[in-house]
Design an enzyme around this catalytic site. Structure first.
Site, PDB file in Angstrom:
ATOM      1  N   ASP A 206       0.879  -1.165   0.000  1.00  0.00           N
ATOM      2  CA  ASP A 206       0.000   0.000   0.000  1.00  0.00           C
ATOM      3  C   ASP A 206       0.917   1.215   0.000  1.00  0.00           C
ATOM      4  O   ASP A 206       1.569   1.506   1.009  1.00  0.00           O
ATOM      5  CB  ASP A 206      -0.896  -0.011   1.238  1.00  0.00           C
TER       6      ASP A 206
ATOM      7  N   LYS B  69      -1.256  14.818 -10.568  1.00  0.00           N
ATOM      8  CA  LYS B  69      -0.423  14.522 -11.734  1.00  0.00           C
ATOM      9  C   LYS B  69       0.438  15.721 -12.140  1.00  0.00           C
ATOM     10  O   LYS B  69       1.568  15.547 -12.621  1.00  0.00           O
ATOM     11  CB  LYS B  69      -1.301  14.062 -12.904  1.00  0.00           C
TER      12      LYS B  69
ATOM     13  N   SER C 162       0.253  11.401 -16.582  1.00  0.00           N
ATOM     14  CA  SER C 162      -0.991  11.394 -17.350  1.00  0.00           C
ATOM     15  C   SER C 162      -1.034  12.655 -18.190  1.00  0.00           C
ATOM     16  O   SER C 162      -0.319  13.620 -17.917  1.00  0.00           O
ATOM     17  CB  SER C 162      -2.181  11.374 -16.382  1.00  0.00           C
TER      18      SER C 162
ATOM     19  N   TYR D 152      -7.215  14.366  -8.915  1.00  0.00           N
ATOM     20  CA  TYR D 152      -6.388  13.645  -9.887  1.00  0.00           C
ATOM     21  C   TYR D 152      -5.439  14.579 -10.635  1.00  0.00           C
ATOM     22  O   TYR D 152      -4.221  14.349 -10.673  1.00  0.00           O
ATOM     23  CB  TYR D 152      -7.279  12.902 -10.887  1.00  0.00           C
TER      24      TYR D 152
END
Length: 319
Positions: free
Chosen positions: A83, A180, A164, A176
């Protein structure tokens, strides 16, 4: 004169292409560590590099993911449960990897683990909605890198960070894209810091691919759950029809995603095996023909093109 210029350009292109095809030797004695191997890019990468002869250490989040991967690979491949958001787990894993690879060190570190989190308008969200993707995609990546870096330096190896197109251009609210963007910054500073040690650092920027990360059902469920708990004022501003239309847009966009995950793994392969790896790789037709070119355009043009695809609000004046 024009012919000489064209000939020079052709020669430069030929040499650039030739340089990119030069490969390292003896991959059979090289260890690589990959995160996020339960599914998607990481799973395919682990299976691909195992077939090529690398000594793969694949980090999975779940026992079921680990067992499924081991069933499809050779005895060379080892799995570990990891993890990336658990500092002690990361530290213990790094110690195990150190004892496993010995003096050879770690040729490749592929930071692939990631989550999408909630994708919704910014004024729908709380700060807690931003935490998961930032914890996994950014702090998890940084912590794994810092713990594995001494082993990579020992091998004068490679670090490959999967970012990404969302690290080049913001396309939705939530954690997100910020995560990134930060990965891109960390990648650049790491690349410059490691140059003196002979460590190459590369960043991969995939477009939209059909993986568990971009599962339209899960994304829809999260968005609906947030909508149900919004204040009456926000719902009035967006309108009851907004959620239905936005979910329809989401399904339409996911129907045109890239299906070939090997495009990303090919980038990883080049970054691992080329004598002259690139600093950045772009994977996916949408990334190469739309997202990356758009990221270089003026902000006003970016806004115009992206807002054309947004669902109109019913009553934005109701504030």
């Amino acid at each position: 004169m024009l012919l000489w210029v064209l000939a020079l350009l052709f020669l430069c292109a030929f040499l650039w292409n030739y340089k990119g095809q030069l490969k390292i030797a003896d991959i059979a004695d090289k260890y690589i560590f990959i995160t996020g191997c339960d599914s998607g890019f990481g799973n395919l990468a682990a299976r691909t590099f195992d077939r090529k002869g690398f000594r793969v250490i694949a980090a999975c989040l779940t026992e079921s993911g680990s067992e499924a991967l081991k069933a499809k690979t050779s005895e060379r491949l080892h799995t570990v449960l990891l993890d990336v958001t658990n500092p002690e787990n990361v530290k213990e894993t790094a110690q195990w990897v150190k004892s496993h690879v010995g003096e050879k060190g770690l040729w490749g570190l592929i930071n692939n683990a990631g989550v999408l989190g909630v994708l919704a308008p910014t004024d729908w969200l709380t700060v807690d909605d931003y935490r998961e993707p930032i914890e996994v995609n950014l702090f998890g990546l940084i912590n794994v890198t810092l713990n594995m870096l001494p082993l990579v330096k020992k091998a004068r190896g490679r670090v490959i960070n999967v970012s990404s197109i969302g690290g080049r251009l913001a396309f939705g609210g939530g954690g997100y894209t910020p995560s990134k963007y930060a990965v891109e910054g960390f990648n650049d500073s790491l690349r410059r810091d490691m140059k003196a040690f002979g460590v190459h650092v590369s960043c991969i920027e995939p477009g939209l691919f059909k993986t568990g990360l971009a599962d339209p059902i899960k994304t829809t469920e999260k968005k609906l759950a947030i909508w149900k708990h919004l204040s009456p004022d926000i719902k009035q501003q967006y309108g009851e029809g907004y959620i239905e239309k936005s979910l329809h847009r989401l399904k339409s966009s996911t129907s045109s995603v890239n299906l070939d995950l090997s495009l990303v793994v090919e980038c990883m392969d080049h970054a691992l095996t080329s004598l002259f790896p690139k600093t950045r790789y772009t994977a996916g037709k949408d990334a190469k023909t739309f997202w990356i070119p758009l990221s270089h355009m003026p902000a006003a043009l970016q806004d115009f093109l992206l807002l054309k695809e947004k669902v109109e609000l019913a009553n934005p004046q109701a504030v």
